[in-house]
Enzyme design. Sequence first.
Site, PDB file in Angstrom:
ATOM      1  N   GLU A  40       2.328  -9.058  11.549  1.00  0.00           N
ATOM      2  CA  GLU A  40       2.125  -8.669  10.152  1.00  0.00           C
ATOM      3  C   GLU A  40       3.471  -8.352   9.504  1.00  0.00           C
ATOM      4  O   GLU A  40       3.766  -8.799   8.407  1.00  0.00           O
ATOM      5  CB  GLU A  40       1.189  -7.463  10.092  1.00  0.00           C
ATOM      6  CG  GLU A  40       0.706  -7.111   8.709  1.00  0.00           C
ATOM      7  CD  GLU A  40      -0.335  -5.985   8.733  1.00  0.00           C
ATOM      8  OE1 GLU A  40      -0.694  -5.505   9.842  1.00  0.00           O
ATOM      9  OE2 GLU A  40      -0.783  -5.597   7.648  1.00  0.00           O
ATOM     10  N   ASP A  58       0.774  -1.240   0.000  1.00  0.00           N
ATOM     11  CA  ASP A  58       0.000   0.000   0.000  1.00  0.00           C
ATOM     12  C   ASP A  58       0.809   1.294   0.000  1.00  0.00           C
ATOM     13  O   ASP A  58       0.581   2.188  -0.800  1.00  0.00           O
ATOM     14  CB  ASP A  58      -0.942   0.018   1.227  1.00  0.00           C
ATOM     15  CG  ASP A  58      -1.782  -1.265   1.269  1.00  0.00           C
ATOM     16  OD1 ASP A  58      -1.601  -2.127   0.385  1.00  0.00           O
ATOM     17  OD2 ASP A  58      -2.596  -1.415   2.195  1.00  0.00           O
TER      18      ASP A  58
END
Lengths: 442, 442
Positions: free
Chosen positions: B413, B178
Amino acid sequence: MKEDEPAGPKVEDLIAQAKMVLDFNWTGEYTRPGPRLYPHQWSWDSALIALGYARYAPDRAMRELSHLFDAQWKNGLLPQIVFNPDFAAYFPDASFWHADESPDAPTHLRTSGIVQPPVHATAVLALLRNAAEAPGVRSFCEKAFSRLVSWHDYLYRERDPGGENLVYIRHPWESGMDNSPMWDAILESMFLYPSDIPSYKRADTHFVSSEDRPESAAYDRFAYLVKLFAERNYDEARIREDCPFLVQDVLFNSLLCRAERDLAELARTLGEEPSAFEARARKTAEAINDKLWDGERGTYLGFDLVSGAHIKVLAAPNFVALYGEVPDRKRARAMLARLSSPSFSLTEGTGVPVTSYDRLGFGFSSVRYWRGPVWVNIDWFLMHGLRRYGYEDEADRLREAIVRLCREEGFYEYFDPTTGMGHGSDLFSWTAALLLDVVLEG
Amino acid sequence: MKEDEPAGPKVEDLIAQAKMVLDFNWTGEYTRPGPRLYPHQWSWDSALIALGYARYAPDRAMRELSHLFDAQWKNGLLPQIVFNPDFAAYFPDASFWHADESPDAPTHLRTSGIVQPPVHATAVLALLRNAAEAPGVRSFCEKAFSRLVSWHDYLYRERDPGGENLVYIRHPWESGMDNSPMWDAILESMFLYPSDIPSYKRADTHFVSSEDRPESAAYDRFAYLVKLFAERNYDEARIREDCPFLVQDVLFNSLLCRAERDLAELARTLGEEPSAFEARARKTAEAINDKLWDGERGTYLGFDLVSGAHIKVLAAPNFVALYGEVPDRKRARAMLARLSSPSFSLTEGTGVPVTSYDRLGFGFSSVRYWRGPVWVNIDWFLMHGLRRYGYEDEADRLREAIVRLCREEGFYEYFDPTTGMGHGSDLFSWTAALLLDVVLEG
């Protein structure tokens, strides 16, 4: 004297405070931009400081500028930093620059090997306008005149190889806006091996929160460029061959446009020939209009000579073209509309005008140096620029912002546009000097 | 089983822990990427998760992928998000996407209107390889085969208008990375008026420190692009006319290359015709080599179709071309040299390999999402890629890094490359799934 808001010290006290800031930073030969963070002499700081002195201390103005002219290189280059031998802790120090590699560099003192925006003719003209009768001013201006001509000739000769009437800068520090988002894409594309990065130790982040300062990856690239110049003995033609940072900057060229016009007026007053400077000012304004105007954004954009593309970043310094009287009426109106939008909050929107970069921009930060905070020098340039086009109310709004920031926050280097809080160096000289110019202007 | 470092839980316990993470996130129909931050189904997360299930729970793998295929659009688009109606708090939610504006979108459930990198054929092939005998696997793969063909056909038909054998992505979210510095220059040039930015309320920064997440200016632009798609009813030709983000991304095209080869192998195993997929894989590899290779950096660079220039940013995902078997031996060697440099610390240098972006790069951050932290999926792709070229030691170093991070830090993550500390969502599914794949691989 214009009536200013009552909150905080009265105007007389504010004036006294501002003078004390400059006294605090006065070294006897020049004025430090800031007490700890900036121990040496900086070029455009000194010119802006001299503008303030021109209002009440012409002798200081003359000594400030003389100290700078004394460090001028043989080829006319007016150096960004004149090093004070008493302060070694600053990075990059004189030895890092190796300016002595250049045959043009002075030998009796040490300087850096780059320049800053040309506001020096503007300062000398202000001296002549505000203190013409003061002892020594006229003769100082006559001597300064030849220095200024040699300085402007250097820029057009060495930094406009294509004869476009636009000069390039070759380091973010030359723009005066070190870590502006305008330079991000160029710095990002500067791909460095560890061996490319000269070893160095920053001093700035000992004095000021690192949040307020450029990031270390930016400093790696600043240091890399300095090494590139020194290795080429500051030979401009050799530098130009593979320097990754070559930008026709809007602020730099707009201030040069203004400075050429001021040089022409100096010439008229001193009995010299003004037409060459007027012609160059006109051609530079034409070149800015022809090459750098961006209709969509309603202002001018810098041009990256290496990638051959405009720098699509909306930053307040690009509006300083108003101060250089570059745009026609129609474009000035478009620029005012943009400045009045929430991007810069000149009229509507929240916060202190103007943010140094588009408040809605991808790279915006309200505290990090040139990535959003309010700078008094940009407000000062825009105030005068807007007045030249008859936008008095907007100019007054900037004047009020300058006075209110100094009164309510103090004489900081820059200010958070949302909270108003001061950031960077305290007791910042050009903030005090420009406050004096504004308040003593009458 | 390879002997792993003793510190922390034994391998059996680590396997049990990883399975519990997936159980924790299993909703009965699909596996959430993370417990709070990611409540819905994400496309490439599910494929990577299915790779892990293929080792020990083929039934879960089939249900995970079936749930995704069930949401496939009529034109073959495999959506980035399949919304779980029980969770409304996530931004952007289904209503923000207006996917129902497209005649191709499914009507029985709601999805977003963009895609993620194509690792789905790779996951189905892994299922066929690791659990061919398990009940229902063969028939599932036969049904999945036509879904995969329609998905790949969609990419080449809709996202390669010039027939270059390179597909474009049209939103940073489609890259899966992103806020990578690779998108900075494009997002910076996206000049927005306040009216351009749809109103929205972020949910992510309630669960995770905002330091770890993309900045709000990035989110304004993410939301702006979604609005642009919805306003054009997801008509690709209309979108393409003025979408400011159109990038031929290296990771996306390399994974597509890999997926086409895996589709060809699926075809061979299922008695279908493989040659068309092999041909397309070869042409895509050729196109990546002809158009995207950068000799100076020793790897491939994405191409910005809007500005017509390469994206000069050195990021680890660009090395995933190794996993797609795109480079020849000589280029693979150059890529290994770059990965082994301090920029990515695969062999020498400090920290956990590999940083997701050049450690010496201008935009580096050790904690902010895709601007430096270590991601297990990138390490996993590079591990397999390096093995295909015979670089066993380096592949093992990545395998050890994956195991050590999960054992010593947990199933996060992403991880700080300097301290190893976990960041972003805890109990992250693909971290657990790929750990299982690596450890159960034998």
